[in-house]
Write a protein that holds these residues in place. Structure first.
Motif, PDB file in Angstrom:
ATOM      1  N   GLN A   1       0.816  -1.213   0.000  1.00 30.01           N
ATOM      2  CA  GLN A   1       0.000   0.000   0.000  1.00 30.01           C
ATOM      3  C   GLN A   1       0.854   1.269   0.000  1.00 30.01           C
ATOM      4  OE1 GLN A   1      -3.262  -0.947  -0.288  1.00 30.01           O
ATOM      5  NE2 GLN A   1      -2.316  -2.969  -0.086  1.00 30.01           N
ATOM      6  N   ARG A   2       2.132   1.104   0.312  1.00 29.23           N
ATOM      7  CA  ARG A   2       3.013   2.272   0.371  1.00 29.23           C
ATOM      8  C   ARG A   2       3.350   2.762  -1.035  1.00 29.23           C
ATOM      9  NH1 ARG A   2       7.827   1.232   4.623  1.00 29.23           N
ATOM     10  NH2 ARG A   2       8.111   3.458   4.184  1.00 29.23           N
ATOM     11  N   GLN A   3       3.281   4.071  -1.238  1.00 31.57           N
ATOM     12  CA  GLN A   3       3.545   4.631  -2.563  1.00 31.57           C
ATOM     13  C   GLN A   3       5.017   4.539  -2.939  1.00 31.57           C
ATOM     14  OE1 GLN A   3       1.839   8.622  -2.373  1.00 31.57           O
ATOM     15  NE2 GLN A   3       0.281   7.986  -3.816  1.00 31.57           N
ATOM     16  N   GLY A   4       5.892   4.836  -1.978  1.00 30.57           N
ATOM     17  CA  GLY A   4       7.319   4.820  -2.273  1.00 30.57           C
ATOM     18  C   GLY A   4       7.724   5.893  -3.264  1.00 30.57           C
ATOM     19  N   SER A   5       6.966   7.008  -3.294  1.00 32.68           N
ATOM     20  CA  SER A   5       7.219   8.050  -4.299  1.00 32.68           C
ATOM     21  C   SER A   5       7.961   9.263  -3.726  1.00 32.68           C
ATOM     22  CB  SER A   5       5.884   8.511  -4.912  1.00 32.68           C
ATOM     23  OG  SER A   5       5.007   8.971  -3.896  1.00 32.68           O
ATOM     24  N   LYS A   6       8.433   9.154  -2.484  1.00 32.55           N
ATOM     25  CA  LYS A   6       9.157  10.262  -1.880  1.00 32.55           C
ATOM     26  C   LYS A   6      10.462  10.511  -2.641  1.00 32.55           C
ATOM     27  CE  LYS A   6      11.039  11.811   2.547  1.00 32.55           C
ATOM     28  NZ  LYS A   6      11.281  11.449   3.970  1.00 32.55           N
TER      29      LYS A   6
ATOM     30  N   ALA B   1      16.289  10.972  -0.278  1.00 31.90           N
ATOM     31  CA  ALA B   1      15.348   9.867  -0.494  1.00 31.90           C
ATOM     32  C   ALA B   1      15.017   9.774  -1.978  1.00 31.90           C
ATOM     33  CB  ALA B   1      14.078  10.102   0.302  1.00 31.90           C
ATOM     34  N   LYS B   2      14.918   8.546  -2.468  1.00 34.18           N
ATOM     35  CA  LYS B   2      14.599   8.312  -3.879  1.00 34.18           C
ATOM     36  C   LYS B   2      13.391   7.378  -3.980  1.00 34.18           C
ATOM     37  CE  LYS B   2      17.915  10.803  -5.414  1.00 34.18           C
ATOM     38  NZ  LYS B   2      17.578  12.104  -6.030  1.00 34.18           N
ATOM     39  N   PRO B   3      12.644   7.459  -5.084  1.00 38.76           N
ATOM     40  CA  PRO B   3      11.496   6.541  -5.257  1.00 38.76           C
ATOM     41  C   PRO B   3      11.952   5.088  -5.143  1.00 38.76           C
ATOM     42  CG  PRO B   3      11.441   8.252  -6.926  1.00 38.76           C
ATOM     43  CD  PRO B   3      12.743   8.406  -6.201  1.00 38.76           C
ATOM     44  N   ARG B   4      11.167   4.292  -4.410  1.00 43.40           N
ATOM     45  CA  ARG B   4      11.525   2.889  -4.223  1.00 43.40           C
ATOM     46  C   ARG B   4      10.263   2.050  -4.088  1.00 43.40           C
ATOM     47  NH1 ARG B   4      13.505   2.025   1.983  1.00 43.40           N
ATOM     48  NH2 ARG B   4      13.123  -0.119   1.328  1.00 43.40           N
ATOM     49  N   LYS B   5      10.406   0.766  -4.289  1.00 44.07           N
ATOM     50  CA  LYS B   5       9.290  -0.168  -4.154  1.00 44.07           C
ATOM     51  C   LYS B   5       9.440  -0.937  -2.841  1.00 44.07           C
ATOM     52  CE  LYS B   5       8.527  -0.851  -9.107  1.00 44.07           C
ATOM     53  NZ  LYS B   5       8.472  -1.837 -10.219  1.00 44.07           N
TER      54      LYS B   5
END
Length: 201
Positions: free
Chosen positions: A39-44, A87-91
């Motif tokens: 459910q986490r976006q990981g778009s930070k 911080a970078k986008p991550r899955k």
């Protein structure tokens, strides 16, 4: 093991293979953690020293000014500079195979049956999309906190329940482990139970 239908008082025989398993706490915990991680976006995203705008020129000479030495305007020490550990986008997805997922759902349903928190009906219908009708119906059954699982989303039932924070409507295809353990009771019809029985084999 039998479960008595609330509306007709008939008995339904529970499938021992699927719904009378021991509660596997570690597996259920693993599945819930994996489900919530999805459910986490990981778009930070933040910019590091090489990505922020600004000149790469040394702001002043190394010695003789009386000021601290500086090599870049984009230093993380400076205002509007880059972030040190940006911080970078991550899955956050954790791999869970289908067999584990099914076993976890079987384990949760088995525990619901043992604790008599699974409520079965032959039919559960709301004639009008009125919250008060649903509230009074649940009050007669002495049910407050409940997840209602249907074959497909009934519009009347959905509209009647959407303002009730202790009631949630889910179609059988959208059933998830977090919703199952979040409510005190789980209510479904016989047709929904049979559908689950087939899908969890």
């Amino acid at each position: 093991m039998d479960v008595i239908l609330r509306d007709t008082k008939e008995k339904i025989l529970i499938n021992n293979k699927n719904f009378l398993k021991n509660f596997n706490e570690s597996l259920v915990h693993q599945i819930i953690v994996a489900y919530l991680s999805r459910q986490r976006q990981g778009s930070k995203a933040q910019k590091n020293k090489s990505e922020v705008s600004g000149s790469g020129k040394k702001p002043w000479r190394q010695k003789g000014t009386g000021r601290a030495r500086a090599g870049s305007l984009r230093s993380p020490l400076w205002r509007s500079g880059g972030v040190t550990f940006a911080a970078k986008p991550r899955k956050f997805i954790k791999k869970i195979n289908k067999k584990m997922y099914k076993r976890a759902l079987q384990s949760i349903f088995s525990e619901l049956i043992r604790q008599k928190r699974l409520i079965l009906f032959q039919n559960f219908v709301i004639e009008k999309p009125k919250t008060q009708i649903l509230v009074s119906k649940l009050k007669k059954l002495n049910i407050k906190n409940v997840l209602i699982i249907t074959l497909s989303i009934d519009n009347n039932l959905y509209l009647a329940a959407r303002n009730l924070y202790q009631v949630k409507i889910l179609s059988v295809s959208k059933v998830d482990p977090v919703s199952l353990i979040s409510f005190k009771n789980v209510l479904m019809t016989v047709n929904v139970y049979k559908n689950l029985e087939e899908s969890l084999i």
